[in-house]
Design a protein around this motif. Sequence first.
Motif, PDB file in Angstrom:
ATOM      1  N   UNK A 187     -11.015 -26.365 -24.662  1.00 45.37           N
ATOM      2  CA  UNK A 187     -11.842 -27.221 -23.824  1.00 45.37           C
ATOM      3  C   UNK A 187     -12.681 -28.167 -24.662  1.00 45.37           C
ATOM      4  N   UNK A 188     -13.287 -27.642 -25.724  1.00 45.08           N
ATOM      5  CA  UNK A 188     -14.145 -28.488 -26.575  1.00 45.08           C
ATOM      6  C   UNK A 188     -13.362 -29.692 -27.114  1.00 45.08           C
ATOM      7  N   UNK A 189     -12.144 -29.457 -27.612  1.00 49.03           N
ATOM      8  CA  UNK A 189     -11.393 -30.559 -28.215  1.00 49.03           C
ATOM      9  C   UNK A 189     -10.761 -31.462 -27.154  1.00 49.03           C
ATOM     10  N   UNK A 190     -10.434 -30.912 -25.997  1.00 46.98           N
ATOM     11  CA  UNK A 190      -9.996 -31.783 -24.905  1.00 46.98           C
ATOM     12  C   UNK A 190     -11.103 -32.762 -24.540  1.00 46.98           C
ATOM     13  N   UNK A 191     -12.335 -32.263 -24.396  1.00 46.15           N
ATOM     14  CA  UNK A 191     -13.434 -33.121 -23.958  1.00 46.15           C
ATOM     15  C   UNK A 191     -13.781 -34.189 -24.986  1.00 46.15           C
ATOM     16  N   UNK A 239     -10.268 -28.965 -14.554  1.00 48.72           N
ATOM     17  CA  UNK A 239     -11.227 -28.816 -15.655  1.00 48.72           C
ATOM     18  C   UNK A 239     -12.545 -28.248 -15.146  1.00 48.72           C
ATOM     19  N   UNK A 240     -12.982 -28.688 -13.993  1.00 52.77           N
ATOM     20  CA  UNK A 240     -14.222 -28.147 -13.421  1.00 52.77           C
ATOM     21  C   UNK A 240     -14.095 -26.646 -13.190  1.00 52.77           C
ATOM     22  N   UNK A 241     -12.943 -26.204 -12.716  1.00 51.71           N
ATOM     23  CA  UNK A 241     -12.711 -24.775 -12.508  1.00 51.71           C
ATOM     24  C   UNK A 241     -12.723 -24.020 -13.835  1.00 51.71           C
ATOM     25  N   UNK A 242     -12.098 -24.601 -14.852  1.00 56.62           N
ATOM     26  CA  UNK A 242     -12.117 -23.991 -16.189  1.00 56.62           C
ATOM     27  C   UNK A 242     -13.543 -23.837 -16.697  1.00 56.62           C
ATOM     28  N   UNK A 265      -6.575 -33.398 -12.372  1.00 58.05           N
ATOM     29  CA  UNK A 265      -7.068 -32.757 -13.584  1.00 58.05           C
ATOM     30  C   UNK A 265      -8.574 -32.518 -13.538  1.00 58.05           C
ATOM     31  N   UNK A 266      -9.321 -33.405 -12.900  1.00 52.87           N
ATOM     32  CA  UNK A 266     -10.780 -33.240 -12.865  1.00 52.87           C
ATOM     33  C   UNK A 266     -11.163 -31.921 -12.192  1.00 52.87           C
ATOM     34  N   UNK A 267     -10.511 -31.591 -11.096  1.00 54.30           N
ATOM     35  CA  UNK A 267     -10.812 -30.338 -10.408  1.00 54.30           C
ATOM     36  C   UNK A 267     -10.403 -29.131 -11.247  1.00 54.30           C
ATOM     37  N   UNK A 320     -15.226 -37.164 -15.744  1.00 50.92           N
ATOM     38  CA  UNK A 320     -14.334 -36.702 -14.678  1.00 50.92           C
ATOM     39  C   UNK A 320     -13.372 -37.812 -14.246  1.00 50.92           C
ATOM     40  N   UNK A 321     -13.860 -39.031 -14.153  1.00 50.77           N
ATOM     41  CA  UNK A 321     -12.995 -40.141 -13.765  1.00 50.77           C
ATOM     42  C   UNK A 321     -11.914 -40.396 -14.798  1.00 50.77           C
ATOM     43  N   UNK A 322     -12.272 -40.279 -16.068  1.00 47.79           N
ATOM     44  CA  UNK A 322     -11.287 -40.476 -17.129  1.00 47.79           C
ATOM     45  C   UNK A 322     -10.219 -39.388 -17.072  1.00 47.79           C
ATOM     46  N   UNK A 323     -10.626 -38.146 -16.780  1.00 45.85           N
ATOM     47  CA  UNK A 323      -9.663 -37.049 -16.658  1.00 45.85           C
ATOM     48  C   UNK A 323      -8.703 -37.296 -15.508  1.00 45.85           C
ATOM     49  N   UNK A 324      -9.235 -37.755 -14.377  1.00 46.64           N
ATOM     50  CA  UNK A 324      -8.391 -38.011 -13.213  1.00 46.64           C
ATOM     51  C   UNK A 324      -7.415 -39.153 -13.495  1.00 46.64           C
TER      52      UNK A 324
END
Length: 325
Positions: free
Chosen positions: A274-278, A170-173, A166-168, A156-160
């Motif tokens: 989502x899989x490839x984003x992560x 992605x969490x919603x997704x 972005x972290x929020x 989550x920190x890396x996404x932000x």
Amino acid sequence: MAVYTDITDEELAGLLADFDLGQALSLKGVAEGVENSNFLLETEAGRFFLTVYERRVKADDLPFFLELLRWIAGRGFPSATPIADREGRILKAVRGKPCAIVSFLSGLAVRRPSAAHCREAGAGLAELHLAAEGFPRTRANDLGQAAWAPMFSGLAGAAEGLKPGLAATISSDLELLAGRWPRDLPTGIVHADFFPDNVFFSKGKFAGAIDFYFACEDALAYDVAVALNAWCFEPDGSFNITSARQLVAGYESRRRLSDLERAALPILAHGAAMRFFLTRLHDWGATPAGALVKPKDPLEYERKLAVHRAAPDLVLFGAPQGAAK
């Protein structure tokens, strides 16, 4: 493909001593991708690929991957085939790491696939699914939907850091995907990484597929969704409906999608993005210094996630005006 492990002349000679391939003539590292160390190997017997397995590939999974390659090749699917040593072993070791030598697969990958390439790729993907039928080994998708939320908990920190807020998002997704993920679709062996750089063409025709090291058992339509994301987005981020239609038409020229599979394509494509984003987000900060590789940009798949979020029925080919080409 990438190179993390150097191999000396003495180590290579020791490995080849177990095979009937003659002496090595050359060994050249291939600097693409992020998973394993790969080399183009030329011996007195011809051209081969040598792969040294690194990082995400688990040693316990290697028999599945290599036996799958041997199975589909035996059923006529064009893929790199593992070469057995004189004792019949296809899994070897070099410098304390597992490795394998596979046959050289002719053909070229395309960087900018046309709609015609997409149709050929779709047909090739269906041929793969059909060739893998009856394979006696199984392997769960350890990068499937159930793994995404736990994976993101440490990212989550890396996404932000990539993009504020972005972290929020992605969490919603992830919450949406968990609630809507289909559980009743036809399953089988899927490639799970059917990207243009893993597919070869010859004179415009499908010539084979490589890099089966994410192959697993999952919904067959999930593989189609992975391919739609990988093949049908333009560099400007728009979704090319013509290419998507051709990819699905090519697939259905070999294997018909059920009504349930077609209806599930939007959520499957959202999840595949989502899989490839992560995994790209993970690799963005985890690629070792000095590796002959550049990690792939996670923001490419963040943009694809945004497209699926804004137009959830896009891969049913009913895009809003201006959302696709």
